[in-house]
Design an enzyme around this catalytic site. Structure first.
Site, short mmCIF file in Angstrom:
data_model
loop_
_atom_site.label_atom_id
_atom_site.label_comp_id
_atom_site.label_asym_id
_atom_site.label_seq_id
_atom_site.Cartn_x
_atom_site.Cartn_y
_atom_site.Cartn_z
CB ALA A 1 -3.13 3.84 4.60
CE1 TYR B 1 0.41 6.98 10.44
CE2 TYR B 1 1.05 4.95 9.33
CZ TYR B 1 1.13 6.33 9.46
OH TYR B 1 1.93 7.06 8.62
NE ARG C 1 2.78 -3.41 5.12
CZ ARG C 1 3.45 -2.61 4.32
NH1 ARG C 1 3.15 -1.33 4.26
NH2 ARG C 1 4.41 -3.06 3.56
CB CYS D 1 -0.35 7.38 1.60
SG CYS D 1 -1.22 6.65 2.97
CD GLN E 1 -2.28 -0.37 4.91
OE1 GLN E 1 -2.08 0.77 4.48
NE2 GLN E 1 -1.34 -1.09 5.48
N PRO F 1 0.83 -1.21 0.00
CG PRO F 1 0.00 -1.04 2.16
CD PRO F 1 0.71 -1.98 1.24
CG LEU G 1 15.33 -0.47 1.46
CD1 LEU G 1 16.47 -0.07 2.38
CD2 LEU G 1 15.35 0.38 0.20
C1 FMN Z 1 4.87 6.81 -1.15
C2 FMN Z 1 4.70 5.78 -0.08
C3 FMN Z 1 3.49 5.64 0.56
C4 FMN Z 1 3.30 4.64 1.54
N1 FMN Z 1 2.06 4.46 2.07
C5 FMN Z 1 1.84 3.38 2.87
C6 FMN Z 1 0.53 3.03 3.25
O1 FMN Z 1 -0.47 3.63 2.81
N2 FMN Z 1 0.38 1.98 4.10
C7 FMN Z 1 1.44 1.25 4.55
O2 FMN Z 1 1.26 0.31 5.32
N3 FMN Z 1 2.70 1.55 4.17
C8 FMN Z 1 2.92 2.56 3.32
N4 FMN Z 1 4.18 2.81 2.85
C9 FMN Z 1 5.26 1.87 3.18
C10 FMN Z 1 5.40 0.83 2.06
O3 FMN Z 1 4.21 0.07 1.90
C11 FMN Z 1 6.58 -0.12 2.29
O4 FMN Z 1 6.34 -0.92 3.42
C12 FMN Z 1 7.90 0.63 2.48
O5 FMN Z 1 8.03 1.70 1.56
C13 FMN Z 1 9.09 -0.32 2.33
O6 FMN Z 1 9.08 -0.95 1.07
P1 FMN Z 1 10.02 -0.42 -0.15
O7 FMN Z 1 11.44 -0.44 0.35
O8 FMN Z 1 9.77 -1.40 -1.27
O9 FMN Z 1 9.58 0.96 -0.47
C14 FMN Z 1 4.39 3.81 1.90
C15 FMN Z 1 5.63 4.00 1.29
C16 FMN Z 1 5.79 4.94 0.29
C17 FMN Z 1 7.13 5.06 -0.39
#
Ligand code: FMN
Length: 366
Positions: free
Chosen positions: A59, A185, A233, A27, A102, A25, A304
């Site tokens: 979210a 949260y 989550r 935002c 989510q 997810p 990552l």
């Molecule tokens: C732009 C953006 C928005 C995000 N919004 C949410 C969200 O709505 N809900 C959530 O649980 N995590 C959110 N995250 C966290 C990501 O879902 C993810 O767990 C985190 O970025 C690590 O993964 P990555 O290294 O592939 O980016 C967000 C991350 C980014 C970069």
């Protein structure tokens, strides 16, 4: 070439996903009064053509005060539901990718400005701000306006709002619901002994701190059709001494599994400004591995994960059953295509793009 583990189908609570790549997810902070618009159609539209096994919608706040910012997506009334229905209709017309949503409440981390405007908390009496709520009247940042401690009526209202949003999600045809219990949260705030200082049956012992998140999970599970999966989550640790940690996460995961949770997505952090996050490739995978040893439901590792071999190894070695991608799939929305090409697999893709395959890639689409 042997068949890559990343592209094996998986059963997710009765739903068969074509591969192990789920889009996490994200935002977008681009809604108005909780309503999705054309930005979401464009954003979700291109991710829905990515060949991932499932796409998780950002979210989505179950009540206006549960938004991180005034521009978060919501699903609390007929207007927010209708706006989302329009976007989903557009996405579904051109993609068969399973869609999850989510459902979230931001608790004391609500009422903030947009991240690209600094993301600071907005005071309750300022435009676009409101009074936040939490298990206890402790601000996330000492400089913030303190949240109001929720009373039982407030907790029941929020639990019921999660259930009502789950009913709306069912009506919208979502394949799955994910409950947001991570990143500091509201539900995470109840779990953590640092943010939950309650003296009633919702605070103190681990059993008490888990009580409200489990009640919310039960309410969502009961409100969403039994033949469609509900997952959670979590933050596997908050990276602060004396805070929520992996041992407590494993206990929570077992409780969720006993209640019919279909999968658990293991992220970390977000609960406390003192956190020391050892960010680096696969840094949250050890947390997923620990949870996987404690439960038999599918576990999603995230954080990552950017390389094709990296993702393949996580699934092939059994550290996790699926990988979540966020930033890397924004940067490269065809990441699953490229992973399939590199590992020798196929993805679902649109016929309109069949002519895109470079020489040597072969027939990429299933
Ligand atoms: C732009 C953006 C928005 C995000 N919004 C949410 C969200 O709505 N809900 C959530 O649980 N995590 C959110 N995250 C966290 C990501 O879902 C993810 O767990 C985190 O970025 C690590 O993964 P990555 O290294 O592939 O980016 C967000 C991350 C980014 C970069």
């Amino acid at each position: 070439m042997s068949s890559p583990a990343l592209f094996q189908p998986i059963d997710f609570g009765g739903l068969t996903l074509p591969n192990r790549i789920v889009i996490a997810p994200m935002c977008q902070y681009s809604a108005k009064d909780g309503c999705m618009n054309d930005w979401h159609l464009i954003h979700l539209g291109h991710l829905a053509l990515s060949g991932a096994g499932m796409l998780t919608i950002e979210a989505t706040a179950v009540e206006p005060e549960g938004r991180i910012t005034y521009a978060d997506v919501g699903l609390w009334d007929d207007a927010t539901e209708a706006a989302m229905a329009r976007v989903l209709e557009g996405v579904r017309a051109w993609s068969s990718m399973p869609l999850a949503i989510q459902l979230a409440h931001a608790g004391r981390k609500a009422s903030c400005d947009l991240p690209w405007l600094g993301g600071a908390q907005i005071a309750p009496d300022a435009p676009n701000g409101w009074q936040t709520v939490a298990p206890s009247a402790l601000p996330f940042d000492p400089a913030d306006n303190a949240p109001a401690a929720l009373d039982r009526a407030g907790m029941e209202r929020i639990r019921d709002a999660f259930a009502e949003a789950a009913r709306r999600s069912a009506r919208l045809g979502y394949d799955a619901v994910q409950v947001h219990g991570a990143h500091g949260y509201l539900l995470h705030e109840f779990l953590s002994p640092l943010s939950n200082r309650r003296t009633d049956e919702y605070g103190g012992s681990l059993e008490n701190r888990m009580r409200f998140p489990l009640e919310v999970f039960d309410a969502v599970r009961a409100a969403f059709p039994a033949d469609r999966p509900v997952s959670m989550r979590v933050s596997g640790t908050e990276w602060v001494e004396g805070g929520w940690d992996i041992e407590q996460t494993c206990v929570f995961a077992r409780e969720l599994e006993a209640r019919g949770c279909a999968a658990i997505n293991v992220s970390s952090g977000g609960g406390d400004i003192r956190q020391q996050i050892p960010a680096g490739p696969s840094f949250q995978v050890p947390l997923a591995r620990a949870v996987k040893a404690a439960v038999s439901m599918p576990v999603v590792a995230v954080g990552l994960i950017t390389g094709f071999e990296q993702a393949e190894t996580i699934v092939a070695t059994g550290d996790a059953d699926m990988v979540g991608l966020a930033r890397t799939v924004l940067y490269n929305p065809r990441w699953p295509w490229h992973a399939a090409a590199a590992l020798g697999a196929k993805v679902h893709g649109p016929d309109q793009y069949r002519r895109s395959w470079p020489r040597g890639v072969g027939d990429l689409f299933a």
